[in-house]
Design a protein around this motif. Structure first.
Motif, mmCIF file in Angstrom:
data_model
loop_
_atom_site.group_PDB
_atom_site.id
_atom_site.type_symbol
_atom_site.label_atom_id
_atom_site.label_comp_id
_atom_site.label_asym_id
_atom_site.label_seq_id
_atom_site.Cartn_x
_atom_site.Cartn_y
_atom_site.Cartn_z
ATOM 1 N N LYS A 61 0.814 -1.235 0.000
ATOM 2 C CA LYS A 61 0.000 0.000 0.000
ATOM 3 C C LYS A 61 0.845 1.281 0.000
ATOM 4 O O LYS A 61 0.771 2.084 0.934
ATOM 5 N N LEU A 62 1.627 1.471 -1.057
ATOM 6 C CA LEU A 62 2.510 2.647 -1.105
ATOM 7 C C LEU A 62 1.711 3.958 -1.168
ATOM 8 O O LEU A 62 0.657 4.022 -1.806
ATOM 9 N N HIS A 63 2.229 4.990 -0.527
ATOM 10 C CA HIS A 63 1.607 6.321 -0.537
ATOM 11 C C HIS A 63 2.693 7.323 -0.153
ATOM 12 O O HIS A 63 3.030 7.467 1.026
ATOM 13 N N ASP A 64 3.275 8.001 -1.182
ATOM 14 C CA ASP A 64 4.356 8.952 -0.910
ATOM 15 C C ASP A 64 4.444 9.900 -2.101
ATOM 16 O O ASP A 64 3.581 9.853 -2.985
ATOM 17 N N ILE A 65 5.467 10.721 -2.178
ATOM 18 C CA ILE A 65 5.583 11.619 -3.332
ATOM 19 C C ILE A 65 5.883 10.780 -4.582
ATOM 20 O O ILE A 65 6.462 9.684 -4.485
ATOM 21 N N PRO A 66 5.472 11.273 -5.758
ATOM 22 C CA PRO A 66 5.607 10.457 -6.979
ATOM 23 C C PRO A 66 7.009 9.916 -7.200
ATOM 24 O O PRO A 66 7.179 8.742 -7.552
ATOM 25 N N ASN A 67 8.037 10.721 -6.994
ATOM 26 C CA ASN A 67 9.398 10.263 -7.271
ATOM 27 C C ASN A 67 9.792 9.074 -6.382
ATOM 28 O O ASN A 67 10.392 8.105 -6.844
ATOM 29 N N THR A 68 9.411 9.149 -5.119
ATOM 30 C CA THR A 68 9.727 8.059 -4.187
ATOM 31 C C THR A 68 8.986 6.790 -4.569
ATOM 32 O O THR A 68 9.544 5.683 -4.534
ATOM 33 N N VAL A 69 7.720 6.944 -4.949
ATOM 34 C CA VAL A 69 6.920 5.771 -5.312
ATOM 35 C C VAL A 69 7.441 5.165 -6.617
ATOM 36 O O VAL A 69 7.519 3.933 -6.741
ATOM 37 N N ARG A 70 7.831 6.006 -7.574
ATOM 38 C CA ARG A 70 8.394 5.481 -8.835
ATOM 39 C C ARG A 70 9.597 4.588 -8.544
ATOM 40 O O ARG A 70 9.711 3.469 -9.040
ATOM 41 N N ALA A 72 10.539 3.176 -5.663
ATOM 42 C CA ALA A 72 10.198 1.990 -4.857
ATOM 43 C C ALA A 72 9.554 0.922 -5.738
ATOM 44 O O ALA A 72 9.847 -0.278 -5.610
ATOM 45 N N MET A 73 8.688 1.340 -6.653
ATOM 46 C CA MET A 73 8.024 0.378 -7.542
ATOM 47 C C MET A 73 9.040 -0.294 -8.472
ATOM 48 O O MET A 73 8.891 -1.476 -8.804
#
Ligand code: C5P
Length: 232
Positions: A61-70, A72-73
């Motif tokens: 359930k990721l939820h963070d700023i777009p750059n961090t989520v990109r 991490a994914m």
């Protein structure tokens, strides 16, 4: 991918998980690894279950700023999971970044599913604490449409919402549904529940089943019952 039953492996150690999964000899279940097991054992548990032939839904359930989520994914896609997820509340920009990060150089990627509103969030709390004035149902449908337009594959929702999500977002947009109980069983902390058979009739694509299988006297029989009611 067709309809399937995903067992929520909510255990706190690799040992308990592997001992539990050793029982399933006929058919390798699709399994969900959530925060509890992942935080306890790390990426190694994903690799171990993959090596044993299980399909894996990594429920972080990721939820963070777009750059961090990109970023991490991108790491999760290298773990070769089959399905992972994020919070739709992170906005379309975050969801689009997640799709980018998850997509491998050859263009393939795991399925990506959005959590809309957690089933533990009531309409009253959503309105009073999150200051969202809409109804819970409108909010769930709006987040589902956002997820679809950001390129995601589906949402986590109640089986009772599957039909509405399909009519808003298309039949191919996946509904992954927890909140499943056998008719005779106690609900535990789940509120909006259905049986596996009702979930099939309502159009769910995957059911996520935890305690009705993990806490059963005969987990293999409980899993077989889910398969026969939901898949066969
Ligand atoms: O034991 P039970 O069948 O209730 O487990 C359901 C699983 O689905 C749990 O792992 C729970 O965290 C997860 N889940 C849920 N409701 C959501 C999202 C995930 O019950 N909205």
């Amino acid at each position: 991918m067709g309809k399937d039953v995903i067992i929520a492996c909510d255990f706190s150690s690799a040992e308990d998980t592997l001992t539990f999964l050793d029982r399933f000899r006929d058919r390798k279940p699709f399994v969900k690894i959530g925060m509890e097991l992942f935080y306890a054992e790390g990426p190694q548990i994903v690799r171990a279950l993959k090596a044993r032939g299980h399909q894996i839904f990594l429920d972080l359930k990721l939820h963070d700023i777009p750059n961090t989520v990109r970023k991490a994914m991108a790491v999760l896609s290298r773990l070769d999971v089959d399905m992972c997820n994020l919070h739709a509340a992170g906005t379309k920009a975050m969801m689009e970044a997640a799709v980018e990060g998850l997509t491998r150089p050859d263009g393939t990627r795991p399925l990506l599913i959005a959590v809309t509103q957690l089933t533990s969030t009531s309409q009253a709390r959503m309105q009073e604490e999150l200051l969202i004035g809409e109804t819970l149902e409108n909010t769930v449908m709006h987040y589902a449409r956002n997820a679809r337009s950001a390129g995601l594959d589906g949402v986590v929702c109640s089986p009772l919402e599957s039909a509405a999500v399909h009519s808003a977002c298309g039949a191919e947009f996946l509904t992954v549904t927890p909140g499943v109980r056998f008719s005779s069983a106690s609900a535990g902390d789940q509120v909006r529940i259905t049986t596996p058979e009702q979930a099939r009739v309502l159009g769910s694509d995957y059911i996520v089943v935890g305690r009705p299988i993990t806490a059963a006297d005969d987990p293999q029989a409980a899993y077989a019952r889910c398969i026969s009611e939901f898949v066969d």
